[in-house]
Design a protein around this motif. Structure first.
Motif, PDB file in Angstrom:
ATOM      1  N   ALA A 212       3.754   5.714  10.858  1.00  0.00           N
ATOM      2  CA  ALA A 212       4.171   7.101  10.635  1.00  0.00           C
ATOM      3  C   ALA A 212       5.139   7.203   9.466  1.00  0.00           C
ATOM      4  CB  ALA A 212       4.819   7.668  11.898  1.00  0.00           C
ATOM      5  N   ALA A 213       5.962   6.169   9.277  1.00  0.00           N
ATOM      6  CA  ALA A 213       6.913   6.157   8.165  1.00  0.00           C
ATOM      7  C   ALA A 213       6.255   5.805   6.848  1.00  0.00           C
ATOM      8  CB  ALA A 213       8.038   5.159   8.454  1.00  0.00           C
ATOM      9  N   GLY A 214       4.976   5.425   6.872  1.00  0.00           N
ATOM     10  CA  GLY A 214       4.270   5.047   5.656  1.00  0.00           C
ATOM     11  C   GLY A 214       4.353   3.568   5.350  1.00  0.00           C
ATOM     12  N   GLN A 215       4.948   2.777   6.231  1.00  0.00           N
ATOM     13  CA  GLN A 215       5.147   1.348   6.002  1.00  0.00           C
ATOM     14  C   GLN A 215       3.992   0.547   6.607  1.00  0.00           C
ATOM     15  OE1 GLN A 215       7.656   0.069   4.250  1.00  0.00           O
ATOM     16  NE2 GLN A 215       8.808   1.964   3.966  1.00  0.00           N
ATOM     17  N   THR A 216       2.780   0.720   6.074  1.00  0.00           N
ATOM     18  CA  THR A 216       1.609   0.087   6.680  1.00  0.00           C
ATOM     19  C   THR A 216       1.564  -1.420   6.461  1.00  0.00           C
ATOM     20  OG1 THR A 216       0.347   0.712   4.700  1.00  0.00           O
ATOM     21  CG2 THR A 216       0.205   2.172   6.603  1.00  0.00           C
ATOM     22  N   GLN A 217       1.996  -1.888   5.297  1.00  0.00           N
ATOM     23  CA  GLN A 217       1.986  -3.331   5.081  1.00  0.00           C
ATOM     24  C   GLN A 217       2.987  -4.015   6.001  1.00  0.00           C
ATOM     25  OE1 GLN A 217      -0.214  -5.195   3.101  1.00  0.00           O
ATOM     26  NE2 GLN A 217       0.723  -6.729   4.440  1.00  0.00           N
ATOM     27  N   ALA A 218       4.144  -3.405   6.192  1.00  0.00           N
ATOM     28  CA  ALA A 218       5.121  -3.954   7.128  1.00  0.00           C
ATOM     29  C   ALA A 218       4.557  -3.967   8.543  1.00  0.00           C
ATOM     30  CB  ALA A 218       6.414  -3.145   7.077  1.00  0.00           C
ATOM     31  N   ALA A 219       3.780  -2.941   8.909  1.00  0.00           N
ATOM     32  CA  ALA A 219       3.156  -2.907  10.231  1.00  0.00           C
ATOM     33  C   ALA A 219       2.171  -4.063  10.391  1.00  0.00           C
ATOM     34  CB  ALA A 219       2.460  -1.569  10.451  1.00  0.00           C
ATOM     35  N   LEU A 220       1.373  -4.331   9.372  1.00  0.00           N
ATOM     36  CA  LEU A 220       0.436  -5.451   9.441  1.00  0.00           C
ATOM     37  C   LEU A 220       1.179  -6.779   9.526  1.00  0.00           C
ATOM     38  CD1 LEU A 220      -2.309  -4.383   6.856  1.00  0.00           C
ATOM     39  CD2 LEU A 220      -2.433  -4.322   9.351  1.00  0.00           C
ATOM     40  N   ASP A 221       2.233  -6.928   8.755  1.00  0.00           N
ATOM     41  CA  ASP A 221       3.024  -8.158   8.803  1.00  0.00           C
ATOM     42  C   ASP A 221       3.635  -8.359  10.187  1.00  0.00           C
ATOM     43  OD1 ASP A 221       2.398  -8.512   6.154  1.00  0.00           O
ATOM     44  OD2 ASP A 221       4.352  -7.868   5.395  1.00  0.00           O
ATOM     45  N   LEU A 222       4.141  -7.277  10.766  1.00  0.00           N
ATOM     46  CA  LEU A 222       4.739  -7.370  12.096  1.00  0.00           C
ATOM     47  C   LEU A 222       3.686  -7.718  13.140  1.00  0.00           C
ATOM     48  CD1 LEU A 222       7.261  -7.045  13.859  1.00  0.00           C
ATOM     49  CD2 LEU A 222       6.723  -4.608  14.046  1.00  0.00           C
ATOM     50  N   ALA A 241      -3.295   0.659  10.492  1.00  0.00           N
ATOM     51  CA  ALA A 241      -2.610   0.152   9.301  1.00  0.00           C
ATOM     52  C   ALA A 241      -3.602  -0.505   8.347  1.00  0.00           C
ATOM     53  CB  ALA A 241      -1.521  -0.837   9.703  1.00  0.00           C
ATOM     54  N   ALA A 242      -4.575  -1.247   8.900  1.00  0.00           N
ATOM     55  CA  ALA A 242      -5.574  -1.908   8.060  1.00  0.00           C
ATOM     56  C   ALA A 242      -6.459  -0.892   7.350  1.00  0.00           C
ATOM     57  CB  ALA A 242      -6.415  -2.855   8.909  1.00  0.00           C
ATOM     58  N   LEU A 243      -6.849   0.171   8.050  1.00  0.00           N
ATOM     59  CA  LEU A 243      -7.656   1.218   7.410  1.00  0.00           C
ATOM     60  C   LEU A 243      -6.879   1.870   6.267  1.00  0.00           C
ATOM     61  CD1 LEU A 243      -9.374   3.072  10.410  1.00  0.00           C
ATOM     62  CD2 LEU A 243     -10.478   1.614   8.701  1.00  0.00           C
ATOM     63  N   ALA A 244      -5.596   2.102   6.477  1.00  0.00           N
ATOM     64  CA  ALA A 244      -4.782   2.701   5.414  1.00  0.00           C
ATOM     65  C   ALA A 244      -4.694   1.783   4.202  1.00  0.00           C
ATOM     66  CB  ALA A 244      -3.381   3.012   5.934  1.00  0.00           C
ATOM     67  N   GLN A 245      -4.744   0.480   4.438  1.00  0.00           N
ATOM     68  CA  GLN A 245      -4.684  -0.500   3.356  1.00  0.00           C
ATOM     69  C   GLN A 245      -6.061  -0.785   2.757  1.00  0.00           C
ATOM     70  OE1 GLN A 245      -2.059  -2.652   2.089  1.00  0.00           O
ATOM     71  NE2 GLN A 245      -0.608  -1.227   2.988  1.00  0.00           N
ATOM     72  N   GLY A 246      -7.116  -0.201   3.353  1.00  0.00           N
ATOM     73  CA  GLY A 246      -8.470  -0.442   2.861  1.00  0.00           C
ATOM     74  C   GLY A 246      -9.045  -1.773   3.309  1.00  0.00           C
ATOM     75  N   ASP A 247      -8.494  -2.375   4.351  1.00  0.00           N
ATOM     76  CA  ASP A 247      -8.979  -3.660   4.876  1.00  0.00           C
ATOM     77  C   ASP A 247      -9.901  -3.398   6.060  1.00  0.00           C
ATOM     78  OD1 ASP A 247      -9.368  -6.211   5.870  1.00  0.00           O
ATOM     79  OD2 ASP A 247      -7.289  -6.839   5.569  1.00  0.00           O
ATOM     80  N   VAL A 348      -3.006  15.569  -1.380  1.00  0.00           N
ATOM     81  CA  VAL A 348      -1.667  14.976  -1.497  1.00  0.00           C
ATOM     82  C   VAL A 348      -0.698  15.617  -0.511  1.00  0.00           C
ATOM     83  CG1 VAL A 348       0.332  14.713  -3.011  1.00  0.00           C
ATOM     84  CG2 VAL A 348      -1.948  14.274  -3.893  1.00  0.00           C
ATOM     85  N   GLU A 349      -0.837  16.926  -0.297  1.00  0.00           N
ATOM     86  CA  GLU A 349       0.081  17.636   0.585  1.00  0.00           C
ATOM     87  C   GLU A 349      -0.225  17.408   2.061  1.00  0.00           C
ATOM     88  OE1 GLU A 349      -1.402  19.286  -2.074  1.00  0.00           O
ATOM     89  OE2 GLU A 349       0.411  18.941  -3.279  1.00  0.00           O
ATOM     90  N   ILE A 350      -1.466  17.048   2.416  1.00  0.00           N
ATOM     91  CA  ILE A 350      -1.840  17.020   3.835  1.00  0.00           C
ATOM     92  C   ILE A 350      -2.162  15.629   4.370  1.00  0.00           C
ATOM     93  CG2 ILE A 350      -2.680  19.402   3.735  1.00  0.00           C
ATOM     94  CD1 ILE A 350      -5.527  18.353   3.701  1.00  0.00           C
ATOM     95  N   VAL A 351      -2.172  14.589   3.516  1.00  0.00           N
ATOM     96  CA  VAL A 351      -2.446  13.252   4.041  1.00  0.00           C
ATOM     97  C   VAL A 351      -1.211  12.701   4.747  1.00  0.00           C
ATOM     98  CG1 VAL A 351      -4.185  12.652   2.315  1.00  0.00           C
ATOM     99  CG2 VAL A 351      -1.771  12.097   1.894  1.00  0.00           C
ATOM    100  N   GLU A 352      -1.457  11.761   5.652  1.00  0.00           N
ATOM    101  CA  GLU A 352      -0.351  11.046   6.275  1.00  0.00           C
ATOM    102  C   GLU A 352       0.417  10.274   5.206  1.00  0.00           C
ATOM    103  OE1 GLU A 352      -0.806   8.947  10.066  1.00  0.00           O
ATOM    104  OE2 GLU A 352      -2.908   9.545  10.049  1.00  0.00           O
ATOM    105  N   PRO A 353       1.736  10.119   5.378  1.00  0.00           N
ATOM    106  CA  PRO A 353       2.509   9.342   4.404  1.00  0.00           C
ATOM    107  C   PRO A 353       1.952   7.943   4.168  1.00  0.00           C
ATOM    108  CG  PRO A 353       3.986  10.538   5.855  1.00  0.00           C
ATOM    109  CD  PRO A 353       2.595  10.739   6.397  1.00  0.00           C
ATOM    110  N   ALA A 354       1.300   7.373   5.175  1.00  0.00           N
ATOM    111  CA  ALA A 354       0.756   6.020   5.056  1.00  0.00           C
ATOM    112  C   ALA A 354      -0.299   5.904   3.968  1.00  0.00           C
ATOM    113  CB  ALA A 354       0.167   5.584   6.399  1.00  0.00           C
ATOM    114  N   LEU A 355      -0.865   7.018   3.518  1.00  0.00           N
ATOM    115  CA  LEU A 355      -1.950   6.981   2.539  1.00  0.00           C
ATOM    116  C   LEU A 355      -1.483   7.242   1.112  1.00  0.00           C
ATOM    117  CD1 LEU A 355      -4.365   8.979   4.793  1.00  0.00           C
ATOM    118  CD2 LEU A 355      -4.714   6.604   4.116  1.00  0.00           C
TER     119      LEU A 355
END
Length: 658
Positions: A212-222, A241-247, A348-355
Motif C-alpha cells: 500500500a505504501a508503494g514499497q513492492t520490492q521491499a515487500a518481496l525482499d521481506l 508485489a510480484a505483479l506490480a514488479q512485472g514478475d 497516473v492519478e488513479i493507479v495504486e502507489p505501488a505502480l
C-alpha cells in the motif's frame, strides 16, 4: 520490466457474445466438491507457447519467501492508559491445493538498497538487506543499527491491538518523517507481541502495508526473508508485489499457496484467487482453461466488469463493454498489460502507489505522464527531490512557451507548469526574475503538496545564491526552504536579511523565528519570557490564522520539553475556537500517551501514525500532532519528534509563502 500502454482516447467495444465453458477439455466429470475448478487438472499442458518469463528450468524451486495544579495545560493533557485487549486464537490456515503452473525459480539474495532519507537529515538513509536466522514471525530487513526500531519494539503491546492498528496503518503519508517511520516499522525484524492474533499473520499484514505504501520490492525482499512457509495471505501479498514488479513467474508460483475459495462474490481472497488463476492461465497460453475460469466466476456471482472485459480480450480477443475505472489496482493493470490495452488517460492519478515506479521506468509512457507520476511518487516518499528534478527536465517546451511562462496556456496547477517553472529557474540570470521564479515554484509546490521534494529538487540552485540586499525579497522563502531541508545555519544567514537595526520586523520574521526554535533550539538556552510574550500577543490578536500558528507553536514547544509561562495557557484557552483540524478519538490519544510513558517504541510509532493519518500533520488538530511529538520524544526518537513538530508548525505558517 512492467510495460504499459497509455490510452489516448476511450475505445471500449461492445460485443454481444458470451464465452462458452469448454468442459470437453477436461475429459472428466466436473464436481465442485472434488476438484479445484479454478486450476487445471494434473498433467494438463498449456495449449499455446509459454512466455519466456514464465518458463521454469530444471533447477527451479519454490521461492523462499490527573489532576493538575497551577496553570491548565493543553499538551500533554494527562491521558490515562488503556487496558490491552485480547484477540481470538489464530486458526490453522489450510494449505493450498497443488497448482498446475510451474514453480518459480529461487530468487537470489536481495541486494542492499538505500531508502529515501528524511529531507535534510545527513546519513539518514536506511540500508536494507536480508537478516539471517529468523522465522516468518520475526522476519525483517533492517536491524537496529541500520535504522530499525529494535527486536523488542513490540514489548508491552497486545498482539490483537497491534494487528488491528497495523492492518489500518495509513500509508503512504503526506509527511516525510512519518513515511520514514512507517517504513522502519514495517521492515524491522522483531519478536511479535504477546497474545493471540486476530487470525491473519503479522507478516501478511506487514506485506500488505508495504505494498500500500508503494514499497513492492521491499515487500518481496521481506517475503523471501521469511522462508518457505506461507499462509494464503502471505502468498497473496507476494503475488501482488510480484505483479506490480512485472514478475509473472513469481506471482503465479504463489498460487499453489492460495486456496481457490468458494465465494468470489463476497470473499476477497477467493476473488483474488480467481483473478490470479485467470491471469496465469492466459499468460501461460492456456486460454481455453482461462475461459472456463471466467465462466465459473460468473456463475458464482463475482461482479467485476473491468476484469471480465480485460480477461476476455486477453484470452479470446473479445472486448466487452466496461465502465471507465475510477481506480486501478495492481491486478487491473496486470490485465491491461496482458490484454495489450492502453491505460486510461488519467492512469497516473488513479493507479495504486505501488505502480508508479513501473510507470516511470516504462519507455512507452510519455514524458508528460512521467512528470505527473514522478510528482505523485515524490509526494509519497517513493522518489527524492533529486530524482524529481530529473523528471522535471524531461519535457521539451518551445521558446515561446518559456518566454510566456505567466501567460502560457498550460494550466497553472498542472505538473507541466511546475516543470516549466523549474526549467526556467536554471535559465534565469536577472536577480528579480530568479526571485519571482523561486517564489512561484515554492508557492505552486506547496499548494500541490509537493513542498519538501521541490525544495530538494531546487536545492542546488538555491544553494548557489548568496544573501544580499538585491535578494532581500527572496529571504522569507529562502529561510523557510533551508529550515525545511535541515540547514539551520543557511537559514540564519537569510533570516538576518529580514532584520533592520537589530530589530526583527514583520510577520514573516516572527513566524520564521518560531520555526527556527522548533527545528533545533535547545530547551536549556530557551528564552521562555520572550517566546511566551510573542505567543500570547498572537493568541490575543483576534486573527484566526495568527492564533492558529501561535497555538500550534505553543503545543509543539511544550511537547518538545520547552517551558512556557502560565499566561500562554490562559490565552490559549481563550483562543481555542481558532484551532482547526481532524480530531482523532480520545481513546487513541490516551493510548498514544500511555505507550510513550511505558517506553513501548513500536506501539508509539504505530499509534502516532494512526493519529496523524494519511493527510499528514497539517490536516490534524495541533493537539494530535503534539501528543505524537511528545510520545515519540518519550521513546527516545528525539530527531523524529523534532521533525514532526516542524512539519506540523510549517503547515500552519504563512511565512515565506507570499
Amino acid at each position: 520490466m512492467t510495460s504499459f500502454r497509455v490510452k489516448s482516447e476511450g475505445r471500449f467495444v461492445a460485443a454481444g457474445c458470451a464465452l462458452i465453458a469448454l468442459f470437453a477439455l477436461i475429459g472428466a466429470p466436473v464436481i465442485a466438491q472434488e476438484a479445484n475448478m479454478l486450476q487445471a487438472p494434473a498433467g494438463m499442458k498449456p495449449s499455446g507457447s509459454v512466455p519466456e518469463s514464465l518458463k521454469s528450468d530444471s533447477s527451479s524451486a519454490t521461492l523462499a519467501p490527573a489532576d493538575e495544579t497551577g496553570p491548565r495545560r493543553i499538551v500533554p493533557p494527562g491521558y490515562g492508559a488503556t487496558t490491552p485487549s485480547s484477540g481470538m486464537p489464530q486458526a490453522e490456515e489450510p494449505a493450498g491445493p497443488s497448482q498446475f503452473f510451474p514453480a518459480g525459480k529461487r530468487a537470489s539474495e536481495p541486494s542492499v538498497r538505500m531508502l529515501s532519507a528524511v529531507p535534510g537529515q545527513d546519513n539518514s538513509g536506511i540500508q536494507i538487506g536480508t537478516l539471517t536466522g529468523v522465522d516468518a514471525s520475526t522476519a525483517g530487513l533492517i536491524s537496529e543499527q541500520q535504522g530499525g526500531l529494535g527486536a523488542d519494539m513490540w514489548q508491552g503491546a497486545s498482539r490483537a491491538d497491534i494487528d488491528r492498528y497495523l492492518s489500518r496503518l495509513p500509508v503512504p503519508v503526506r509527511s516525510p518523517v512519518m513515511n520514514d517511520l512507517a517504513r522502519r516499522l514495517l521492515l524491522t525484524g522483531a519478536q511479535p507481541p504477546e497474545g493471540a492474533s486476530g487470525g491473519v499473520s503479522l507478516l501478511a499484514i506487514r506485506l500488505n502495508r508495504l505494498i500500500a505504501a508503494g514499497q513492492t520490492q521491499a515487500a518481496l525482499d521481506l517475503g523471501a526473508a521469511a522462508g518457505n512457509e506461507r499462509s494464503p495471505a502471505v502468498a497473496a501479498g507476494i503475488a501482488r508485489a510480484a505483479l506490480a514488479q512485472g514478475d509473472d513467474r513469481l506471482a503465479c508460483d504463489a498460487l499453489k499457496d492460495i486456496p481457490p475459495g468458494n465465494d468470489p462474490a463476497h470473499d476477497a481472497m477467493a476473488a483474488f484467487s480467481v483473478k490470479l488463476s485467470a491471469y496465469c492461465q492466459i499468460a501461460a497460453g492456456n486460454t481455453e482453461i482461462a475461459s472456463l475460469t471466467l465462466d465459473l466466476a460468473r456463475e458464482e456471482g463475482m461482479d467485476d466488469a473491468l476484469f471480465y472485459s480485460l480477461a476476455s480480450e486477453a484470452a479470446a480477443g473479445i472486448t466487452l463493454r466496461a465502465p471507465e475505472p475510477n481506480k486501478l489496482t495492481i491486478v487491473d493493470t496486470a490485465f491491461y498489460r496482458l490484454a495489450d490495452r492502453e491505460l486510461p488517460e488519467n492512469a497516473v492519478e488513479i493507479v495504486e502507489p505501488a505502480l508508479l515506479q513501473s510507470m516511470l521506468a516504462d519507455p512507452s509512457v510519455s514524458d508528460e505522464m512521467k512528470v505527473a507520476a514522478a510528482e505523485r511518487a515524490a509526494a509519497y516518499g517513493l522518489l527524492d527531490g533529486r530524482d524529481l528534478a530529473a523528471y522535471y527536465r524531461k519535457p521539451s517546451f518551445t521558446p515561446e512557451q518559456m518566454a510566456g511562462l505567466l501567460t502560457s496556456d498550460i494550466p497553472e496547477s498542472s505538473s507541466l507548469r511546475r516543470a516549466m517553472i523549474f526549467q526556467s529557474i536554471g535559465m534565469a540570470a536577472a536577480a528579480d526574475e530568479r526571485i519571482h521564479l523561486f517564489k512561484l515554484a515554492f508557492a505552486t509546490a506547496e499548494s500541490a503538496g509537493l513542498y519538501y521534494p521541490t525544495v530538494e529538487a531546487l536545492y542546488p540552485e538555491l544553494d548557489r545564491m548568496v544573501p544580499s540586499d538585491a535578494l532581500r525579497p527572496l529571504a522569507p522563502a529562502a529561510v523557510r526552504a533551508f529550515i525545511a531541508i535541515g540547514e539551520r545555519s543557511r537559514a540564519q544567514d537569510w533570516l538576518s536579511l529580514i532584520s533592520s537595526g537589530g530589530q526583527m520586523l514583520g510577520r514573516d520574521a516572527r513566524e520564521l523565528t518560531g520555526l527556527m526554535r522548533v527545528s533545533g533550539g535547545s530547551p536549556q538556552s530557551f528564552d521562555s519570557e520572550k517566546a511566551s510574550a510573542e505567543i500570547v500577543s498572537d493568541l490575543k490578536s483576534g486573527v484566526r490564522a495568527t492564533q492558529l500558528y501561535a497555538a500550534s507553536e505553543a503545543m509543539m514547544l511544550e511537547a518538545l520539553g520547552f517551558q512556557l509561562t502560565p499566561a500562554v495557557w490562559d490565552a490559549l484557552l481563550d483562543a481555542r475556537g481558532a484551532l482547526t483540524g481532524d480530531v482523532p478519538p480520545e481513546a487513541l490519544l490516551n493510548r498514544l500517551q500511555a505507550s510513550g510513558q511505558k517506553n513501548a517504541i513500536g506501539e508509539t510509532v504505530l499509534l502516532s501514525l494512526d493519529a496523524i493519518g494519511q493527510k499528514g500533520p497539517g490536516a490534524v488538530h495541533p493537539r494530535a500532532s503534539a501528543q505524537a511529538v511528545a510520545s515519540l520524544k518519550a521513546v527516545n526518537l528525539e530527531s523524529e519528534a523534532r521533525r514532526l513538530a516542524l512539519e506540523a508548525l510549517m503547515a500552519r505558517s504563512n511565512a515565506g509563502r507570499g
